[in-house]
Enzyme design. Structure first.
Site, short mmCIF file in Angstrom:
data_model
loop_
_atom_site.label_atom_id
_atom_site.label_comp_id
_atom_site.label_asym_id
_atom_site.label_seq_id
_atom_site.Cartn_x
_atom_site.Cartn_y
_atom_site.Cartn_z
N GLY A 34 80.34 150.61 -23.86
CA GLY A 34 79.69 149.62 -24.70
C GLY A 34 78.28 150.07 -25.04
O GLY A 34 77.63 150.76 -24.24
N GLN A 51 69.82 149.58 -28.05
CA GLN A 51 69.78 150.75 -27.16
C GLN A 51 69.55 152.05 -27.91
O GLN A 51 69.28 153.08 -27.30
CB GLN A 51 71.08 150.84 -26.34
N CYS A 106 74.74 150.99 -17.07
CA CYS A 106 74.20 150.83 -18.42
C CYS A 106 73.68 152.18 -18.89
O CYS A 106 72.99 152.88 -18.13
CB CYS A 106 73.07 149.81 -18.41
N LEU A 107 73.98 152.55 -20.12
CA LEU A 107 73.51 153.83 -20.65
C LEU A 107 71.98 153.89 -20.69
O LEU A 107 71.41 154.97 -20.67
CB LEU A 107 74.09 154.07 -22.05
N HIS A 123 77.56 141.71 -20.99
CA HIS A 123 76.52 142.73 -20.75
C HIS A 123 75.84 143.12 -22.07
O HIS A 123 74.60 143.16 -22.15
CB HIS A 123 77.17 143.95 -20.08
N GLU A 124 76.64 143.38 -23.09
CA GLU A 124 76.08 143.82 -24.38
C GLU A 124 75.35 142.69 -25.09
O GLU A 124 74.32 142.92 -25.74
CB GLU A 124 77.16 144.41 -25.28
N HIS A 134 71.86 142.40 -23.97
CA HIS A 134 70.94 143.35 -24.63
C HIS A 134 70.34 142.73 -25.89
O HIS A 134 69.17 142.99 -26.21
CB HIS A 134 71.69 144.63 -25.03
C1 QAP Z 1 78.23 148.11 -20.16
O1 QAP Z 1 78.01 150.38 -19.82
C2 QAP Z 1 79.23 147.69 -19.13
O2 QAP Z 1 74.70 155.21 -15.54
C3 QAP Z 1 78.50 149.45 -20.73
O3 QAP Z 1 75.14 157.82 -15.98
C4 QAP Z 1 79.09 148.07 -17.80
O4 QAP Z 1 78.96 152.06 -20.91
C5 QAP Z 1 80.27 146.91 -19.48
C6 QAP Z 1 77.15 154.95 -18.24
C7 QAP Z 1 80.02 147.65 -16.86
C8 QAP Z 1 81.20 146.51 -18.53
C9 QAP Z 1 81.07 146.88 -17.23
C10 QAP Z 1 76.25 154.59 -17.25
C11 QAP Z 1 77.37 156.29 -18.46
C12 QAP Z 1 77.85 153.97 -19.07
C13 QAP Z 1 75.59 155.56 -16.51
C14 QAP Z 1 78.26 151.71 -19.98
C15 QAP Z 1 75.82 156.90 -16.74
C16 QAP Z 1 76.72 157.27 -17.72
C17 QAP Z 1 77.62 152.63 -19.05
CO CO Z 2 73.70 148.21 -21.14
#
Ligand code: QAP
Ligand code: CO
Length: 173
Positions: free
Chosen positions: A45, A50, A95-96, A137-138, A141
Protein backbone atom coordinates in the site's frame (compact mmCIF):
# COMPACT_ATOMS: atom_id res chain seq x y z
CA UNK A 1 7.66 11.25 -13.15
CA UNK A 2 10.51 10.97 -10.64
CA UNK A 3 9.13 10.05 -7.22
CA UNK A 4 10.93 9.16 -4.00
CA UNK A 5 9.45 7.85 -0.79
CA UNK A 6 9.35 10.36 2.05
CA UNK A 7 10.58 8.82 5.31
CA UNK A 8 9.83 9.55 8.96
CA UNK A 9 10.57 12.00 10.61
CA UNK A 10 10.01 14.25 7.54
CA UNK A 11 7.12 16.60 8.41
CA UNK A 12 5.61 16.25 4.94
CA UNK A 13 4.07 13.06 6.32
CA UNK A 14 2.07 15.21 8.79
CA UNK A 15 0.29 17.18 6.05
CA UNK A 16 -3.43 16.66 5.59
CA UNK A 17 -4.23 15.45 2.09
CA UNK A 18 -6.73 17.50 0.06
CA UNK A 19 -9.80 16.22 -1.73
CA UNK A 20 -9.17 15.56 -5.41
CA UNK A 21 -11.46 17.49 -7.75
CA UNK A 22 -9.83 17.09 -11.14
CA UNK A 23 -9.43 13.57 -12.44
CA UNK A 24 -7.04 14.64 -15.15
CA UNK A 25 -3.87 13.42 -16.86
CA UNK A 26 -1.72 14.73 -13.99
CA UNK A 27 -3.57 12.51 -11.52
CA UNK A 28 -3.26 9.52 -13.86
CA UNK A 29 0.47 10.17 -14.27
CA UNK A 30 0.95 10.29 -10.52
CA UNK A 31 -0.99 7.05 -9.96
CA UNK A 32 0.93 5.37 -12.79
CA UNK A 33 4.22 6.43 -11.20
CA UNK A 34 3.23 5.30 -7.69
CA UNK A 35 2.63 1.71 -8.74
CA UNK A 36 6.21 0.75 -9.76
CA UNK A 37 7.62 2.49 -6.67
CA UNK A 38 5.35 0.43 -4.44
CA UNK A 39 6.21 -2.83 -6.22
CA UNK A 40 9.98 -2.16 -6.31
CA UNK A 41 10.05 -1.48 -2.59
CA UNK A 42 7.96 -4.59 -1.72
CA UNK A 43 4.98 -2.55 -0.61
CA UNK A 44 1.32 -3.52 -0.49
CA UNK A 45 0.00 0.00 0.00
CA UNK A 46 1.14 3.55 -0.73
CA UNK A 47 -0.53 6.92 -0.15
CA UNK A 48 0.24 9.92 -2.40
CA UNK A 49 1.56 11.89 0.58
CA UNK A 50 4.33 9.27 0.91
CA UNK A 51 5.67 10.51 -2.41
CA UNK A 52 5.19 14.15 -1.33
CA UNK A 53 1.80 14.76 -2.99
CA UNK A 54 -0.73 15.85 -0.31
CA UNK A 55 -3.83 14.74 -2.20
CA UNK A 56 -6.43 12.17 -1.18
CA UNK A 57 -5.19 9.22 -3.24
CA UNK A 58 -3.79 5.83 -2.32
CA UNK A 59 -3.03 2.54 -4.02
CA UNK A 60 -3.21 -1.01 -2.69
CA UNK A 61 -2.06 -4.36 -4.01
CA UNK A 62 -2.77 -7.04 -1.42
CA UNK A 63 -0.92 -10.33 -2.05
CA UNK A 64 -3.12 -13.34 -2.90
CA UNK A 65 -2.88 -16.79 -1.22
CA UNK A 66 0.33 -17.55 -3.16
CA UNK A 67 1.87 -14.23 -2.18
CA UNK A 68 1.53 -12.94 -5.75
CA UNK A 69 0.60 -9.33 -6.55
CA UNK A 70 -0.65 -9.32 -10.14
CA UNK A 71 -1.44 -5.85 -11.50
CA UNK A 72 -5.11 -6.88 -11.91
CA UNK A 73 -5.34 -6.78 -8.11
CA UNK A 74 -4.23 -3.15 -7.96
CA UNK A 75 -6.85 -0.90 -6.37
CA UNK A 76 -6.65 2.88 -6.82
CA UNK A 77 -8.64 4.78 -4.21
CA UNK A 78 -9.45 8.49 -4.46
CA UNK A 79 -11.28 10.55 -1.79
CA UNK A 80 -12.20 7.59 0.45
CA UNK A 81 -14.77 7.92 3.25
CA UNK A 82 -15.45 5.21 5.84
CA UNK A 83 -19.18 4.48 6.01
CA UNK A 84 -19.09 1.46 8.32
CA UNK A 85 -16.61 -0.09 10.72
CA UNK A 86 -16.84 -3.03 13.07
CA UNK A 87 -14.89 -5.45 15.23
CA UNK A 88 -11.26 -5.46 16.26
CA UNK A 89 -8.11 -7.07 14.94
CA UNK A 90 -4.40 -6.85 15.64
CA UNK A 91 -1.81 -7.13 12.88
CA UNK A 92 1.94 -6.56 12.70
CA UNK A 93 2.20 -3.48 10.48
CA UNK A 94 5.05 -1.82 8.68
CA UNK A 95 5.26 1.26 6.46
CA UNK A 96 7.42 2.23 3.50
CA UNK A 97 7.92 5.60 5.23
CA UNK A 98 9.17 3.92 8.43
CA UNK A 99 11.54 1.31 6.96
CA UNK A 100 12.55 -1.84 8.88
CA UNK A 101 10.17 -1.32 11.80
CA UNK A 102 7.15 -3.50 12.51
CA UNK A 103 4.70 -3.47 15.40
CA UNK A 104 1.33 -4.90 16.35
CA UNK A 105 -1.43 -2.35 15.76
CA UNK A 106 -5.12 -2.61 16.67
CA UNK A 107 -7.63 -1.71 13.93
CA UNK A 108 -11.25 -2.35 13.01
CA UNK A 109 -11.73 -5.87 11.66
CA UNK A 110 -14.06 -4.80 8.84
CA UNK A 111 -14.55 -1.45 7.14
CA UNK A 112 -16.74 -0.25 4.30
CA UNK A 113 -15.56 2.72 2.26
CA UNK A 114 -17.02 4.86 -0.46
CA UNK A 115 -14.44 6.26 -2.86
CA UNK A 116 -13.80 7.28 -6.45
CA UNK A 117 -11.65 5.59 -9.06
CA UNK A 118 -9.24 7.45 -11.38
CA UNK A 119 -12.12 8.40 -13.66
CA UNK A 120 -14.27 9.79 -10.81
CA UNK A 121 -16.67 6.83 -10.78
CA UNK A 122 -18.14 6.26 -7.30
CA UNK A 123 -17.36 2.85 -5.78
CA UNK A 124 -17.77 0.89 -2.56
CA UNK A 125 -15.54 -1.73 -0.95
CA UNK A 126 -16.55 -3.91 1.96
CA UNK A 127 -13.21 -5.05 3.32
CA UNK A 128 -12.01 -7.51 5.92
CA UNK A 129 -8.69 -9.21 6.63
CA UNK A 130 -5.48 -7.61 5.37
CA UNK A 131 -7.35 -5.36 2.92
CA UNK A 132 -9.32 -3.78 5.77
CA UNK A 133 -6.11 -3.17 7.72
CA UNK A 134 -4.32 -1.71 4.70
CA UNK A 135 -7.22 0.65 3.94
CA UNK A 136 -7.17 1.98 7.52
CA UNK A 137 -3.36 2.34 7.51
CA UNK A 138 -3.36 4.23 4.19
CA UNK A 139 -6.36 6.41 5.11
CA UNK A 140 -4.47 7.43 8.28
CA UNK A 141 -1.71 8.77 5.99
CA UNK A 142 -4.28 11.09 4.39
CA UNK A 143 -4.80 12.63 7.86
CA UNK A 144 -1.07 12.87 8.58
CA UNK A 145 -1.16 9.89 10.95
CA UNK A 146 1.50 7.14 11.04
CA UNK A 147 1.12 3.67 12.57
CA UNK A 148 3.82 4.51 15.12
CA UNK A 149 1.48 7.20 16.49
CA UNK A 150 -0.75 4.37 17.72
CA UNK A 151 1.92 2.76 19.91
CA UNK A 152 1.76 2.99 23.68
CA UNK A 153 3.99 5.67 25.24
CA UNK A 154 6.67 3.16 26.25
CA UNK A 155 6.74 1.39 22.87
CA UNK A 156 6.91 4.72 21.08
CA UNK A 157 9.90 5.76 23.19
CA UNK A 158 11.60 2.44 22.38
CA UNK A 159 10.86 3.03 18.69
CA UNK A 160 12.30 6.58 18.69
CA UNK A 161 15.49 5.29 20.30
CA UNK A 162 15.90 2.36 17.87
CA UNK A 163 15.00 4.46 14.83
CA UNK A 164 17.47 7.23 15.70
CA UNK A 165 20.21 4.62 16.14
CA UNK A 166 19.36 3.13 12.74
CA UNK A 167 19.45 6.56 11.04
CA UNK A 168 22.91 7.17 12.48
CA UNK A 169 24.14 3.79 11.24
CA UNK A 170 22.75 4.56 7.79
CA UNK A 171 24.55 7.91 7.73
CA UNK A 172 27.86 6.33 8.75
CA UNK A 173 27.71 3.52 6.17
C1 QAP B 1 0.72 -0.64 4.91
O1 QAP B 1 2.85 -1.15 4.21
C2 QAP B 1 0.26 -1.89 5.59
O2 QAP B 1 9.68 -1.60 6.61
C3 QAP B 1 1.57 -0.91 3.73
O3 QAP B 1 11.59 -2.35 4.89
C4 QAP B 1 1.05 -2.51 6.55
O4 QAP B 1 3.56 -1.81 2.21
C5 QAP B 1 -0.95 -2.42 5.31
C6 QAP B 1 7.61 -2.27 3.68
C7 QAP B 1 0.60 -3.66 7.19
C8 QAP B 1 -1.39 -3.56 5.95
C9 QAP B 1 -0.62 -4.18 6.88
C10 QAP B 1 7.98 -1.91 4.96
C11 QAP B 1 8.59 -2.66 2.80
C12 QAP B 1 6.21 -2.22 3.21
C13 QAP B 1 9.31 -1.95 5.35
C14 QAP B 1 3.83 -1.60 3.37
C15 QAP B 1 10.30 -2.34 4.46
C16 QAP B 1 9.93 -2.70 3.18
C17 QAP B 1 5.18 -1.73 3.93
CO1 CO C 1 2.38 3.62 5.63
Amino acid sequence: MNLTIVEYPNNILRKKSKEIKSFDADLHKLLDAMYPIMMNTNGIGLAAIQVAHPISALILNIPDEDGEQPKENLIEIINPVVTHKDGESVYQEGCLSVPSFYEDIKRYETVTINYQDRDANTKTIEADGLLAIAIQHEMDHLDGILFIDKLSYSRRKKFDKEYKRMQKEKKNS
